[in-house]
Design an enzyme around this catalytic site. Structure first.
Site, PDB file in Angstrom:
ATOM      1  N   ASP A 160       0.860  -1.093   0.219  1.00 36.71           N
ATOM      2  CA  ASP A 160       0.034  -0.097   0.088  1.00 36.71           C
ATOM      3  C   ASP A 160       0.716   1.299   0.096  1.00 36.71           C
ATOM      4  O   ASP A 160       1.837   1.169   0.629  1.00 36.71           O
ATOM      5  CB  ASP A 160      -0.955  -0.194   1.260  1.00 36.71           C
ATOM      6  CG  ASP A 160      -2.308   0.433   0.971  1.00 36.71           C
ATOM      7  OD1 ASP A 160      -2.492   1.393   0.531  1.00 36.71           O
ATOM      8  OD2 ASP A 160      -3.373  -0.341   1.041  1.00 36.71           O
ATOM      9  N   ASP A 165      -3.380   4.675  -2.264  1.00 44.28           N
ATOM     10  CA  ASP A 165      -4.396   5.011  -1.520  1.00 44.28           C
ATOM     11  C   ASP A 165      -4.639   6.660  -1.999  1.00 44.28           C
ATOM     12  O   ASP A 165      -3.755   7.447  -2.288  1.00 44.28           O
ATOM     13  CB  ASP A 165      -3.864   5.164  -0.050  1.00 44.28           C
ATOM     14  CG  ASP A 165      -4.615   5.546   0.962  1.00 44.28           C
ATOM     15  OD1 ASP A 165      -5.840   4.579   1.083  1.00 44.28           O
ATOM     16  OD2 ASP A 165      -4.791   6.479   1.487  1.00 44.28           O
ATOM     17  N   GLU A 183      -6.225   4.244  -6.138  1.00 42.12           N
ATOM     18  CA  GLU A 183      -7.748   4.329  -5.512  1.00 42.12           C
ATOM     19  C   GLU A 183      -8.244   5.375  -6.228  1.00 42.12           C
ATOM     20  O   GLU A 183      -7.765   6.881  -6.194  1.00 42.12           O
ATOM     21  CB  GLU A 183      -7.894   4.384  -4.137  1.00 42.12           C
ATOM     22  CG  GLU A 183      -9.135   4.238  -3.381  1.00 42.12           C
ATOM     23  CD  GLU A 183      -8.987   4.720  -2.092  1.00 42.12           C
ATOM     24  OE1 GLU A 183     -10.037   4.122  -1.450  1.00 42.12           O
ATOM     25  OE2 GLU A 183      -8.176   5.284  -1.476  1.00 42.12           O
ATOM     26  N   HIS A 185     -11.151  -3.480   2.340  1.00 39.93           N
ATOM     27  CA  HIS A 185     -11.035  -3.114   3.802  1.00 39.93           C
ATOM     28  C   HIS A 185     -11.898  -1.789   4.099  1.00 39.93           C
ATOM     29  O   HIS A 185     -12.074  -1.512   5.430  1.00 39.93           O
ATOM     30  CB  HIS A 185      -9.677  -2.873   4.239  1.00 39.93           C
ATOM     31  CG  HIS A 185      -9.158  -1.680   3.716  1.00 39.93           C
ATOM     32  ND1 HIS A 185      -8.732  -1.566   2.266  1.00 39.93           N
ATOM     33  CD2 HIS A 185      -8.750  -0.116   4.079  1.00 39.93           C
ATOM     34  CE1 HIS A 185      -8.490  -0.569   1.964  1.00 39.93           C
ATOM     35  NE2 HIS A 185      -8.293   0.403   3.098  1.00 39.93           N
ATOM     36  N   ASP A 186     -12.222  -1.158   3.016  1.00 38.67           N
ATOM     37  CA  ASP A 186     -13.405   0.005   3.186  1.00 38.67           C
ATOM     38  C   ASP A 186     -14.857  -0.134   2.897  1.00 38.67           C
ATOM     39  O   ASP A 186     -15.547   0.735   2.679  1.00 38.67           O
ATOM     40  CB  ASP A 186     -12.849   1.156   2.344  1.00 38.67           C
ATOM     41  CG  ASP A 186     -11.596   1.626   2.723  1.00 38.67           C
ATOM     42  OD1 ASP A 186     -11.188   1.783   3.992  1.00 38.67           O
ATOM     43  OD2 ASP A 186     -10.814   2.218   1.703  1.00 38.67           O
TER      44      ASP A 186
HETATM   45  C1  GLC Z   1      -8.200   5.172   1.565  1.00 38.81           C
HETATM   46  C2  GLC Z   1      -8.149   3.870   2.419  1.00 38.81           C
HETATM   47  C3  GLC Z   1      -8.770   4.078   3.896  1.00 38.81           C
HETATM   48  C4  GLC Z   1      -8.163   5.008   4.434  1.00 38.81           C
HETATM   49  C5  GLC Z   1      -8.325   6.493   3.636  1.00 38.81           C
HETATM   50  C6  GLC Z   1      -7.293   7.461   4.214  1.00 38.81           C
HETATM   51  O1  GLC Z   1      -9.669   5.439   1.077  1.00 38.81           O
HETATM   52  O2  GLC Z   1      -8.489   2.752   1.621  1.00 38.81           O
HETATM   53  O3  GLC Z   1      -8.918   2.894   4.434  1.00 38.81           O
HETATM   54  O4  GLC Z   1      -8.947   5.296   5.543  1.00 38.81           O
HETATM   55  O5  GLC Z   1      -7.791   6.269   2.293  1.00 38.81           O
HETATM   56  O6  GLC Z   1      -5.997   7.077   4.055  1.00 38.81           O
END
Ligand code: GLC
Ligand code: CA
Length: 551
Positions: free
Chosen positions: A98, A200, A251, A327-328
Site C-alpha cells: 500500500d 491510496d 484508488e 477493507h473499506d
Molecule cells: C483510503 C483507504 C482508507 C483510508 C483512507 C485514508 O480510502 O482505503 O482505508 O482510511 O484512504 O488513508
C-alpha cells in the site's frame, strides 16, 4: 520493458491486522501471513496486496504512516517483511504494498519538523494556511472522518489541511522535495523485492491552491482530481513505475467510466489500473446531509450499467480492476444479497459475475469463504471513520438518529470487513490465542475456513475453479463483452466472445425462483461452471443460481 503479468492475475488483499496472529498478542502479523501462504497458494491467487504495515500510531489502522521504510512492531520487523517477500516469491506470488502518500501521520518526522516554523526545510512539506481574520479555518472544506479538514497548530499559528483525521496531515505535492522523497521511498521498496503498489487516494494529491469554498460546509467534493493530478501521476510513473517496472492500481473515488482512460490509458503513462467507486454507490441516497449513511435498496440495473460502461470504455484503452469488497467496504453478500439461507449461492453468484468480466479481479480476505457483516453495537466498533461520522452526524449535527445510523453501519461500515479472519470454529476463530484487537464476528462458529473446506458447498473451492478459469481461458482475458437483459432487475447476464468461442455468464441475483430466459439454448450448451449441485441448466433459475456455459 513493462511487463503486464497483472492482466492474467487474481490479486488477494490482506488486512494484516486481522489476518492471522502468529505470536498471540491479539494482532495479525507478517509471520502470520507467512504461515498462511500455503492457504493462499492453494486458492490459486497470483499476488498479495498488503494493507499498510509501516510504522504508524494506527489512528486509521496504518493509513497514517510515521515512517515509510520501517515496519510497525505490531506486525514484526523489516526482516519479517523481507522473509515474507522471499517466501511469497518462492511460491510464485507477487507482493503489492500500500502506497499512502496523500498524507502521512502527524508523528512523521517531516510533520514534526514542518510544524516547528515557517522557514525550515520541511515547512512546505504540508499544506499550511493562515486563519481568516476572525480566527476561523481558511475555507469550509470537510474531512472524510467528520468536521473541518483544517486543524489549527498552536506552535506554528497556522491551520494545516487534512482530508482525513487531524492526525493525517496532507502532503504538499507542489513541493518537488516531497515528490523526490516519495519516489526515493518507492525505489527503496523495489530494491527489497516489492512488485507493485496499491495507491491510496492517489487522485487527491493535487490541491486547488485557490482554496475555494465547497457549496456546503464540511463536505468533501473538493478532494478529487486537482489541477496537477495527471502531471504528478505521470511524473511518478516516469520516475519509478516505468523504469523499475512496478505495477500500480490507484484508488480513484471520482473516476467515471468515460474519463477513466485518462488515468489508465497506457499511452498516457500514468497508472495500470484504478479502483472505481461508481458501482459501490448503487445503494446510496445521493447528496444527503448525512453523507454515506443514508441508504436505499440496491439498484441492480444501475450496477449492470456501470460495470458494463467500464467494460466498454476501457476496452483497448486501459484495464479494469474488479472488486466488490475491500477493507473499506462491507461484505457484498450482506450488503446486496442474502447472507443467511442462500449464503453459498449468493457468494458464488457475485463471484461469478465479477470474475467473468474483463480485468483483474481482487479478492478481499474472507470473501473466499463468504464472510458476513458484523451487526455490532456502536461501542463495539473501532473504525475512526464510523466513530467520527457518528460523532458528527448523530451527536453534533443531530441530523440522523442513533438507530438509523447504526442500521446503515450494519450495512456499509468499513468495520464489517475488518473483523478477524475466521479460520476455525475454535475460540477467536483460530485467529489468535490471545485477546483479539477487535471483536470477532460471532458468526465464526459456523462460517470459517475449516468448515468451508469440509463442506460440499465450499465457496473456497468455487473460487479455486474461477481462478483456474482465469488462468487457463484466454476468452476471459481477451474476449469481448456484451450485456444481456440490461433492464432485468434480477438477472445479471452477459456474453464473452473471442475468435474461437462464446461464453454466457448468467446469475440470478435475487431470492426468487424465476424463469430462465436462456434455458432453450443453455440446456444444450456445455456447462463450464455452476453453483448448482447437479451442474445442470434448467427451465428455472434458483435463488442466486449462477453458471457459465459455452453457448
Ligand atoms: C483510503 C483507504 C482508507 C483510508 C483512507 C485514508 O480510502 O482505503 O482505508 O482510511 O484512504 O488513508
Ligand atoms: Ca501478533
Amino acid at each position: 520493458m513493462r511487463s503486464d503479468w497483472w492482466k492474467e492475475a487474481v490479486i488477494y488483499q490482506i488486512y494484516p491486522k486481522s489476518f492471522y496472529d502468529s505470536n498471540d498478542d491479539g494482532i495479525g502479523d507478517l509471520k502470520g501471513i507467512i504461515e498462511k501462504l500455503p492457504y493462499l497458494v492453494d486458492l490459486g491467487v497470483d499476488a498479495l496486496w498488503l494493507s499498510p504495515v509501516y510504522l504508524s500510531p494506527q489512528i486509521d489502522n496504518g493509513y497514517d504512516i510515521a515512517d515509510y521504510r520501517k515496519i510497525d512492531p505490531i506486525f514484526g520487523d523489516n526482516e519479517d517483511l523481507y522473509a515474507l517477500i522471499a517466501a511469497a516469491h518462492d511460491k510464485g506470488l507477487k507482493i503489492i504494498m500500500d502506497f499512502v502518500a496523500n498524507h502521512t501521520s502527524d508523528q512523521h518526522l517531516w510533520f514534526q519538523e514542518s510544524r516547528k516554523s515557517k522557514d525550515n526545510f520541511f515547512s512546505d512539506f504540508y499544506i499550511w494556511q493562515d486563519a481568516k481574520p476572525d480566527g476561523s479555518p481558511p475555507n469550509n472544506w470537510g474531512s472524510s472522518f467528520g468536521g473541518s479538514a483544517w486543524t489549527f497548530d498552536e506552535r506554528r499559528k497556522q491551520y494545516y489541511l487534512h482530508y482525513y483525521a487531524k492526525e493525517q496531515p496532507d502532503l504538499n505535492w507542489e513541493n518537488p522535495f516531497v515528490r523526490e522523497y516519495i519516489y526515493d521511498m518507492m525505489r527503496f521498496w523495489k530494491a527489497k523485492g516489492v512488485d507493485g503498489w496499491r495507491m491510496d487516494v492517489i487522485t487527491s494529491i493535487s490541491k486547488d491552491w485557490q482554496f475555494p469554498d465547497n457549496p456546503r460546509s464540511n463536505t468533501t467534493e473538493n478532494q478529487q482530481n486537482g489541477p496537477r493530478m495527471h502531471e504528478f501521476i505521470h511524473e511518478l510513473n516516469q520516475a519509478v513505475l516505468a523504469p523499475f517496472d512496478m505495477m500500480s492500481v490507484g484508488e480513484s473515488p471520482a473516476a467515471k467510466a468515460h474519463d477513466a482512460y485518462t488515468l489508465v490509458d497506457p499511452k498516457r503513462e500514468e497508472l495500470d489500473m484504478i479502483f472505481t467507486f461508481e458501482h459501490m454507490h448503487i445503494d446510496r441516497k445521493k447528496g444527503d446531509v448525512n453523507g454515506r449513511w443514508v441508504l436505499k435498496k440496491r439498484d441492480l440495473v444501475a450496477l449492470k450499467e456501470i460495470l458494463s460502461n467500464w467494460q466498454h470504455e476501457l476496452k483497448d484503452k486501459g484495464w479494469n480492476a474488479l472488486y466488490f469488497e475491500n477493507h473499506d467496504r462491507a461484505r457484498v453478500i450482506s450488503r446486496w444479497g442474502n447472507d443467511t439461507n442462500h449464503r453459498y449461492e449468493c457468494a458464488t453468484a457475485f463471484a461469478t459475475v465479477l470474475h467473468g468480466l474483463q480485468g483483474t479481479p481482487f479478492i478481499y480476505q474472507g470473501e473466499e469463504i463468504g464472510m458476513t457483516n458484523a451487526d455490532f453495537e456502536i461501542t463495539d466498533y473501532e473504525d475512526i471513520e464510523l466513530l467520527g461520522n457518528y460523532d458528527y452526524y448523530v451527536k453534533q449535527q443531530q441530523t440522523i438518529s442513533h438507530e438509523d445510523f447504526l442500521q446503515a453501519a450494519h450495512k456499509v461500515s468499513r468495520d464489517n470487513a475488518r473483523t478477524p479472519m475466521q479460520w476455525t470454529a475454535e475460540k477467536n476463530a483460530g485467529f489468535t490465542k490471545g485477546v483479539p484487537w477487535f471483536k470477532l464476528n460471532p458468526a465464526y462458529s459456523k462460517i470459517n475456513v475449516a468448515n468451508d473446506l469440509k463442506s460440499d458447498h465450499s465457496i473456497y473451492r468455487y473460487y479455486q475453479k474461477l481462478i483456474a478459469l482465469r488462468h487457463n481461458e484466454t476468452i476471459l482475458k481477451e474476449g469481448t463483452y456484451e450485456l444481456l437483459l440490461p433492464t432485468d432487475e434480477q438477472i445479471f447476464a452477459y456474453l464473452r466472445k473471442d475468435n474461437q468461442k462464446q461464453w454466457r455468464i448468467v446469475a440470478n441475483l435475487s431470492e426468487n425462483t424465476i424463469e430462465n430466459p436462456f434455458a432453450a439454448s443453455d440446456q444444450k450448451a456445455q456447462v463450464i461452471l455452476s453453483n448448482q449441485k447437479n451442474q445442470l441448466v434448467s427451465d428455472y433459475l434458483q435463488p442466486y443460481e449462477a453458471y457459465i456455459v459455452e453457448a
